[in-house]
Design an enzyme around this catalytic site. Structure first.
Site, PDB file in Angstrom:
ATOM      1  N   TYR A 104       0.846  -1.197   0.000  1.00  0.00           N
ATOM      2  CA  TYR A 104       0.000   0.000   0.000  1.00  0.00           C
ATOM      3  C   TYR A 104       0.880   1.244   0.000  1.00  0.00           C
ATOM      4  CZ  TYR A 104      -4.119  -2.683   1.600  1.00  0.00           C
ATOM      5  OH  TYR A 104      -5.167  -3.564   1.721  1.00  0.00           O
ATOM      6  N   TYR A 143       0.048  -9.843   1.058  1.00  0.00           N
ATOM      7  CA  TYR A 143       1.069  -9.146   1.843  1.00  0.00           C
ATOM      8  C   TYR A 143       1.146  -9.735   3.251  1.00  0.00           C
ATOM      9  CZ  TYR A 143      -2.924  -6.221   3.504  1.00  0.00           C
ATOM     10  OH  TYR A 143      -4.117  -5.754   4.006  1.00  0.00           O
ATOM     11  N   ARG A 153      -1.909 -11.953   4.304  1.00  0.00           N
ATOM     12  CA  ARG A 153      -3.289 -11.719   3.885  1.00  0.00           C
ATOM     13  C   ARG A 153      -3.494 -12.239   2.477  1.00  0.00           C
ATOM     14  NH1 ARG A 153      -6.983  -8.524   5.173  1.00  0.00           N
ATOM     15  NH2 ARG A 153      -8.101 -10.453   4.813  1.00  0.00           N
ATOM     16  N   HIS A 156      -6.896  -9.146  -1.707  1.00  0.00           N
ATOM     17  CA  HIS A 156      -8.235  -8.637  -1.408  1.00  0.00           C
ATOM     18  C   HIS A 156      -8.357  -7.190  -1.833  1.00  0.00           C
ATOM     19  CE1 HIS A 156      -5.762  -7.626   2.093  1.00  0.00           C
ATOM     20  NE2 HIS A 156      -6.506  -6.535   2.188  1.00  0.00           N
ATOM     21  N   HIS A 158     -10.559  -3.807  -0.631  1.00  0.00           N
ATOM     22  CA  HIS A 158     -11.468  -3.248   0.375  1.00  0.00           C
ATOM     23  C   HIS A 158     -12.562  -2.450  -0.325  1.00  0.00           C
ATOM     24  CE1 HIS A 158      -8.754  -4.078   3.825  1.00  0.00           C
ATOM     25  NE2 HIS A 158      -7.798  -3.901   2.944  1.00  0.00           N
TER      26      HIS A 158
END
Ligand SMILES: [Fe+2]
Length: 233
Positions: A104, A143, A153, A156, A158
């Site tokens: 991110y 990640y 994780r 995905h 969000h």
């Protein structure tokens, strides 16, 4: 430890306390919930003017910078539906995700994976009269996170849905059907089977764009027996 946690009346919604998902232990309530009366403050909002407040639709996350981001290009489409399967138009959907390498753009995300100067990872779409939405992005990477040893994780995206009032915001995560990390992810697994599958997008050859992008379908049901699992529900 004696903990109460709060269980949603719908079995398909995750409990606020899911000890394998470590941060829920500290943030889940220890006292019975208090009902807050819904006054005008809660039941009204800037209906119909979200775009003025939040800016125009940003439905193509691959065209926000000078060049194209690295990664597998995908088109995600679906509908927002109520408990009776009726479309919910004018729903603002905010989108945020990491890049193809799993990173991110955020000062707290410093793991050893590259940023992509051509990918911001933030988008916004509004459902049309048929409750339909669509956005183009790249498939996010997995990640690592600090929940437990060697925790990763699953890939995905969000998603946040804004309804007609400030109190009507729902947040969920979209997963991908071929991801082996889902079954060992404490966040996804806070939602019991078979409801967990409602957070997994469906690959769809019909909406796949020839020579361009893979298509995934993800319908979001706001409540009722078919409700999508939401965070903090
Ligand atoms: Fe994430």
């Amino acid at each position: 430890m004696d903990v109460i946690g709060y269980h949603h009346e719908d079995a398909g919604q995750p409990p606020s306390l899911a000890p394998a998902y470590a941060s829920t232990v500290a943030r889940s309530p220890r006292q019975p919930l208090v009902q807050i009366p819904h006054t005008l403050t809660e039941v009204t909002g800037p209906t119909g003017v979200w775009d003025k407040l939040m800016g125009p639709s940003r439905a193509d996350l691959t065209r926000q910078q000078r060049g194209e981001p690295l990664g597998q290009r995908i088109v995600v489409s679906g509908r927002v539906l109520d408990e009776a399967g009726r479309p919910v138009p004018h729903t603002v959907i905010e989108i945020w995700q990491c890049n193809a390498a799993g990173r991110y753009i955020h000062h707290r995300d410093q793991w050893d994976a590259p940023l992509d100067p051509n990918f911001t990872g933030a988008g916004l779409v509004v459902t049309d009269e048929a409750g339909a939405y669509e956005f183009t992005t790249i498939r996010p990477g997995a990640y690592p996170w600090g929940n437990h040893y060697n925790a990763w994780r699953p890939a995905h995206i969000h998603l946040s849905m804004l309804g007609p009032a400030f109190a009507t915001r729902l947040v969920t995560q979209l997963y991908f059907p071929d991801d082996p990390l889902i079954e060992i992810d404490p966040i996804a697994n806070a939602v019991p089977l078979p409801y967990r599958q409602r957070m997994v997008a469906r690959f769809d050859i019909g909406t796949t764009r020839p020579n361009w992008a893979l298509g995934y379908i993800f319908d979001i049901v706001l409540r009722g027996r078919d409700a999508t699992p939401f965070e903090g529900a």
